[in-house]
Design an enzyme around this catalytic site. Structure first.
Site, PDB file in Angstrom:
ATOM      1  N   ARG A  72      98.010  19.657  27.138  1.00  0.00           N
ATOM      2  CA  ARG A  72      98.328  19.695  25.742  1.00  0.00           C
ATOM      3  C   ARG A  72      97.907  20.833  24.929  1.00  0.00           C
ATOM      4  O   ARG A  72      98.493  21.566  24.051  1.00  0.00           O
ATOM      5  CB  ARG A  72      97.876  18.228  25.210  1.00  0.00           C
ATOM      6  CG  ARG A  72      98.506  17.016  25.647  1.00  0.00           C
ATOM      7  CD  ARG A  72      97.544  15.822  25.751  1.00  0.00           C
ATOM      8  NE  ARG A  72      96.728  16.086  26.790  1.00  0.00           N
ATOM      9  CZ  ARG A  72      96.851  15.596  28.177  1.00  0.00           C
ATOM     10  NH1 ARG A  72      98.205  15.037  28.243  1.00  0.00           N
ATOM     11  NH2 ARG A  72      96.140  16.011  29.156  1.00  0.00           N
ATOM     12  N   THR A  73      96.553  21.174  24.974  1.00  0.00           N
ATOM     13  CA  THR A  73      95.758  22.112  23.906  1.00  0.00           C
ATOM     14  C   THR A  73      96.487  23.502  24.258  1.00  0.00           C
ATOM     15  O   THR A  73      96.765  24.032  23.345  1.00  0.00           O
ATOM     16  CB  THR A  73      94.180  22.097  24.328  1.00  0.00           C
ATOM     17  OG1 THR A  73      93.825  20.601  24.052  1.00  0.00           O
ATOM     18  CG2 THR A  73      93.758  23.015  22.900  1.00  0.00           C
ATOM     19  N   LYS A 100      84.618  37.373  39.787  1.00  0.00           N
ATOM     20  CA  LYS A 100      83.766  38.397  40.494  1.00  0.00           C
ATOM     21  C   LYS A 100      82.347  38.174  39.674  1.00  0.00           C
ATOM     22  O   LYS A 100      81.630  38.951  40.040  1.00  0.00           O
ATOM     23  CB  LYS A 100      84.349  39.869  40.160  1.00  0.00           C
ATOM     24  CG  LYS A 100      85.710  39.936  40.933  1.00  0.00           C
ATOM     25  CD  LYS A 100      86.180  41.277  40.683  1.00  0.00           C
ATOM     26  CE  LYS A 100      87.653  41.625  40.718  1.00  0.00           C
ATOM     27  NZ  LYS A 100      88.173  42.839  40.167  1.00  0.00           N
ATOM     28  N   ARG A 122      88.604  27.618  25.225  1.00  0.00           N
ATOM     29  CA  ARG A 122      87.988  26.449  25.901  1.00  0.00           C
ATOM     30  C   ARG A 122      87.134  26.911  26.962  1.00  0.00           C
ATOM     31  O   ARG A 122      87.409  27.785  28.021  1.00  0.00           O
ATOM     32  CB  ARG A 122      89.225  25.654  26.237  1.00  0.00           C
ATOM     33  CG  ARG A 122      88.625  24.334  27.256  1.00  0.00           C
ATOM     34  CD  ARG A 122      89.526  23.392  27.603  1.00  0.00           C
ATOM     35  NE  ARG A 122      90.005  22.738  26.469  1.00  0.00           N
ATOM     36  CZ  ARG A 122      91.023  21.641  26.578  1.00  0.00           C
ATOM     37  NH1 ARG A 122      91.136  21.123  27.793  1.00  0.00           N
ATOM     38  NH2 ARG A 122      91.246  20.758  25.601  1.00  0.00           N
ATOM     39  N   HIS A 150      85.873  19.524  19.528  1.00  0.00           N
ATOM     40  CA  HIS A 150      87.478  19.870  19.836  1.00  0.00           C
ATOM     41  C   HIS A 150      87.930  19.720  18.496  1.00  0.00           C
ATOM     42  O   HIS A 150      88.672  18.649  18.254  1.00  0.00           O
ATOM     43  CB  HIS A 150      87.721  18.975  20.808  1.00  0.00           C
ATOM     44  CG  HIS A 150      89.082  19.164  21.547  1.00  0.00           C
ATOM     45  ND1 HIS A 150      89.995  20.237  20.730  1.00  0.00           N
ATOM     46  CD2 HIS A 150      89.967  18.740  22.589  1.00  0.00           C
ATOM     47  CE1 HIS A 150      90.993  20.196  21.965  1.00  0.00           C
ATOM     48  NE2 HIS A 150      90.895  19.316  22.611  1.00  0.00           N
TER      49      HIS A 150
HETATM   50  N1   CP Z   1      93.583  16.403  24.497  1.00  0.00           N
HETATM   51  C1   CP Z   1      93.494  17.427  25.154  1.00  0.00           C
HETATM   52  O1   CP Z   1      92.517  18.234  24.885  1.00  0.00           O
HETATM   53  O2   CP Z   1      94.210  17.415  26.423  1.00  0.00           O
HETATM   54  P1   CP Z   1      94.177  18.939  27.356  1.00  0.00           P
HETATM   55  O3   CP Z   1      92.697  18.731  27.983  1.00  0.00           O
HETATM   56  O4   CP Z   1      95.437  18.358  28.283  1.00  0.00           O
HETATM   57  O5   CP Z   1      94.093  19.968  26.431  1.00  0.00           O
END
Ligand code: CP
Length: 326
Positions: A72-73, A100, A122, A150
């Protein structure tokens, strides 16, 4: 509004974000949160046009750097960037020099040498985004760092609640599940308490952070108490990949005690919203009848993720000020 540009007609109290980065909800004021949500309202309209594109970030380069899996993100950031006409780059970690042994800092500095404007990160380490913020000129956007924050998930959750309930203040929001490992929980607690919601957290005692009440929330391991008269029920994923020991006897036992079922839902307000950030463990934290039922807004959350991420990218690029200068 012009068909090609984005303008926020009714300016809320804050007109810009103070920081060059979005590292967490902790750094945002309620005015800044409202600014992002109001801007996302405008961005959502862009997504309903036959041509879903505006030139707001034309000439800007955004790097999506995801060291952890994401559906999603990552996808919604990329769609958001493309809708704003940015040039986007997705770094595939598995085929990068990270394998590496190149460090996060060196990876970021080498990417920075190519003059991107923003890096969406991320990473499994809490604080990874703060590290990049210190060493990079680019705007850093936290797309989830370890068990820390998040922020764009909490913003899209707030946007989805506000869309239905018109405001966040005074709502009872029950957040139920794996409280210990959840960066979504931390960002949502910070955001919802700043905006005046009545936040309840619920999970097994083994997964209850010891200091959670100091964030201004009510905490219980009794799911019925958490759900009773709730306006919003937010289920959290059991994060098996972050668990080293056993926190509950079995997944079946967990579902029996904490899983969201149609029967438990009847304790909440008649117009309760059922939320989940995804990915879901069906039959563990949530029954399929609830996840796919009429009270679920889980796919609305996903859809709203694009508008909210467009708003964040737009505001960090300088918003209307940047457009006027271009
Ligand atoms: N909600 C969320 O962060 O989903 P993803 O891990 O798929 O990005």
């Amino acid at each position: 509004m012009s068909p090609t540009t984005v303008h926020v007609d009714q300016q809320p109290a804050a007109t810009a974000l103070r920081s060059k980065d979005l590292l967490g909800i902790a750094d945002l004021t309620p005015d800044e949160i409202n600014l992002i949500l109001d801007t996302a309202d405008v961005m959502k309209e862009v997504g309903s046009r036959p041509i879903k594109k505006v030139p707001a970030l034309r000439g800007k380069t955004v790097v999506n750097l995801f060291f952890e899996p994401s559906t999603r993100t990552r996808t919604s950031f990329e769609i958001a960037e493309k809708r704003l006409s940015a040039d986007t780059l997705n770094i595939a970690i598995a085929t990068s020099s990270v394998v590496k042994g190149e460090t996060l800092a060196d990876t970021a500095l080498n990417l920075e040498a190519m003059q991107p404007d923003m890096i969406v990160l991320r990473h499994s380490s809490s604080g990874a985004c703060h590290l990049l913020s210190r060493i990079c000129r680019s705007a850093i956007i936290n797309a989830g760092d370890g068990m820390h924050e998040h922020p764009t998930q909490a913003l899209l959750d707030a946007f989805t609640i506000r869309e239905r309930k018109k405001q966040l203040k005074g709502l009872k929001v029950a957040i139920i599940g794996d409280l210990l490992h959840s960066r979504v929980l931390r960002s949502n607690i910070l955001l919802l308490t700043k905006m005046g919601a009545d936040v309840w957290v619920c999970g097994p005692p083994t997964m209850m952070p010891t200091d959670v009440r100091r964030f201004g929330v009510s905490a219980t391991s009794n799911v019925e108490q958490a759900v009773r008269d709730a306006d919003v029920i937010m289920m959290l994923r059991i994060q098996l990949e972050r668990m080293e020991g056993a926190y509950f006897p079995s997944l079946r036992e967990y579902f029996n005690v904490f899983g969201m079922t149609e029967a438990r839902m009847t304790l909440a307000k008649p117009d309760v919203m059922i939320m989940h950030p995804g990915p879901m463990n069906r039959g563990v934290e949530i029954a399929s009848e609830v996840a796919d039922g009429p009270y679920s807004v889980i796919l609305d959350q996903v859809a709203n993720g694009v508008a909210v991420r467009m708003a964040v990218l737009y505001l960090l690029a300088g918003g209307a000020e940047h457009e006027e200068a271009a």
